[in-house]
Design a protein around this motif. Structure first.
Motif, PDB file in Angstrom:
ATOM      1  N   ALA A 108       0.824  -1.211   0.000  1.00  0.00           N
ATOM      2  CA  ALA A 108       0.000   0.000   0.000  1.00  0.00           C
ATOM      3  C   ALA A 108       0.856   1.258   0.000  1.00  0.00           C
ATOM      4  N   CYS A 111       2.366   1.819  -3.480  1.00  0.00           N
ATOM      5  CA  CYS A 111       1.389   2.305  -4.461  1.00  0.00           C
ATOM      6  C   CYS A 111       0.953   3.736  -4.162  1.00  0.00           C
ATOM      7  N   ALA A 112       1.018   4.130  -2.892  1.00  0.00           N
ATOM      8  CA  ALA A 112       0.611   5.486  -2.511  1.00  0.00           C
ATOM      9  C   ALA A 112       1.526   6.549  -3.108  1.00  0.00           C
ATOM     10  N   GLN A 113       2.703   6.148  -3.602  1.00  0.00           N
ATOM     11  CA  GLN A 113       3.593   7.116  -4.250  1.00  0.00           C
ATOM     12  C   GLN A 113       3.001   7.643  -5.553  1.00  0.00           C
ATOM     13  N   PRO A 115      -0.798   6.997  -6.642  1.00  0.00           N
ATOM     14  CA  PRO A 115      -2.052   6.255  -6.459  1.00  0.00           C
ATOM     15  C   PRO A 115      -2.966   6.231  -7.668  1.00  0.00           C
ATOM     16  N   HIS A 143      -6.353  -0.255   3.576  1.00  0.00           N
ATOM     17  CA  HIS A 143      -5.464   0.032   2.453  1.00  0.00           C
ATOM     18  C   HIS A 143      -6.187   0.167   1.119  1.00  0.00           C
TER      19      HIS A 143
END
Length: 337
Positions: A108, A111-113, A115, A143
């Motif tokens: 998570a 991937c948040a870098q 999104p 998440h």
């Protein structure tokens, strides 16, 4: 020439390293035992090549910038990102809880870098079915995962149609979470210890077995809203499901469902990672144009760097190309258009 797509290109099959989670496994007797099994199944030559490859592609498994550049070069807009397959079905309850939590948090956070382009796929401890249900619920809640990756079994003596997993399948259906089946090697063991048969024969064999148990068990009829996806074109089953259909028609012990196996298989999704235009056209004939998604297996050497190019080379009509390019994955992962 295909018409311009109306959907973003969505790659459902891509991996990321989870070093924080993997560090929890180091020094555990179960990991040493698993590595011994894998080494015997791979054979010495393939094992050494694998170790060198992991060292070489390590940055691609951890660096979001490199990944996004590769996606741009491949004309891929979105990736569904799952942890690189590491067998962890041997972990006890305490370690399984810690490992799964760390893995899901790592995926998570990665991937948040970015999104809008990277979608997290969860992991659960399927060997502990009661834990798996709670882990899936937590991953969705905490998440916002788009799916969950599982192996082709839930550990020794527990196949994916085992009654103990009934609550997990029910939870996946209720939550609307896609279940992504990804193999690791094969239970044929040392018979595959040369020529990288561990992967080339082992992976598709395991997937075909897992899907066959799912299909014949009636799971898909009991859970009509369940969305199951499998890697590598569904393994061997999609190439020879007519044999399963024949058994279903000819033998009472195989007539376990209302619909024949081929019809039930077409309720599942697969990826396009079958390499050639001819094989992809056959896959779409078997599965239907609505059930095949892009898959690259980024960044491993058994994957491809040009999944969109290979799709376009198959020469489908514009609607089919658009569906495989992204529309089918959007349905599978319940993405807002």
């Amino acid at each position: 020439m295909s018409a311009p797509s109306h959907h973003p290109a969505i790659d459902v099959h891509a991996h990321v390293a989870v070093p924080t989670a993997d560090a929890l496994l180091e020094g555990q007797p179960g990991l040493a035992q698993q590595r011994g099994v894998d080494a015997a199944s791979l054979g010495a030559a393939s094992l050494q090549l694998n170790l060198r490859q992991i060292a070489e592609i390590g940055p691609k498994l951890t660096d979001a910038g490199l990944r996004l550049a590769s996606m741009d070069a491949a004309r891929v807009d979105v990736q569904a990102v799952s942890a690189a397959p590491v067998p962890h079905l041997w972990t006890d309850r305490d370690l399984a809880i810690r490992y799964t939590a760390a893995s899901n948090a790592s995926v998570a956070a990665f991937c948040a870098q970015q999104p809008d382009r990277l979608l997290p796929i969860a992991t659960v401890s399927l060997q502990h079915p009661d834990l798996a249900v709670g882990q899936l619920e937590s991953a969705v809640r905490d998440h916002a995962v788009r799916g969950v990756q599982i192996s082709t079994s839930a550990g020794p003596g527990r196949e994916l149609d085992d009654p103990s997993l009934a609550d997990f399948w029910a939870a996946a259906e209720e939550l609307g979470t896609a279940v992504l089946i990804h193999p690791w090697g094969c239970t044929l063991g040392e018979r595959l210890d040369a020529y990288y048969l561990f992967n080339t024969v082992g992976n598709p064999t395991e997937t075909a077995l897992a899907l066959s148990r799912i299909v014949f068990s009636g799971l898909l009829e009991r859970h009509p809203r369940l969305r199951i996806w499998s890697a590598h074109g569904g393994g061997y089953l999609a190439s020879y499901v007519v044999r399963a259909d024949h058994a279903w028609a000819a033998r009472v012990d195989a007539r376990t469902t209302e619909q024949p196996p081929s019809e039930l298989l077409r309720r599942t999704w697969v990826d396009s990672l079958v390499y050639t235009p001819e094989q992809l056209r056959h896959l779409v004939t078997v599965m239907g144009p609505t059930q095949v998604t892009l898959g690259s297996d980024y960044p491993f050497d058994m994957g491809v760097e040009d999944p969109v190019d290979r799709l376009e080379a198959a020469g489908f009509d514009a609607a089919t190309t658009d569906a495989i390019r992204g529309g089918n994955a959007a349905r599978l992962l319940e993405l807002d258009a």
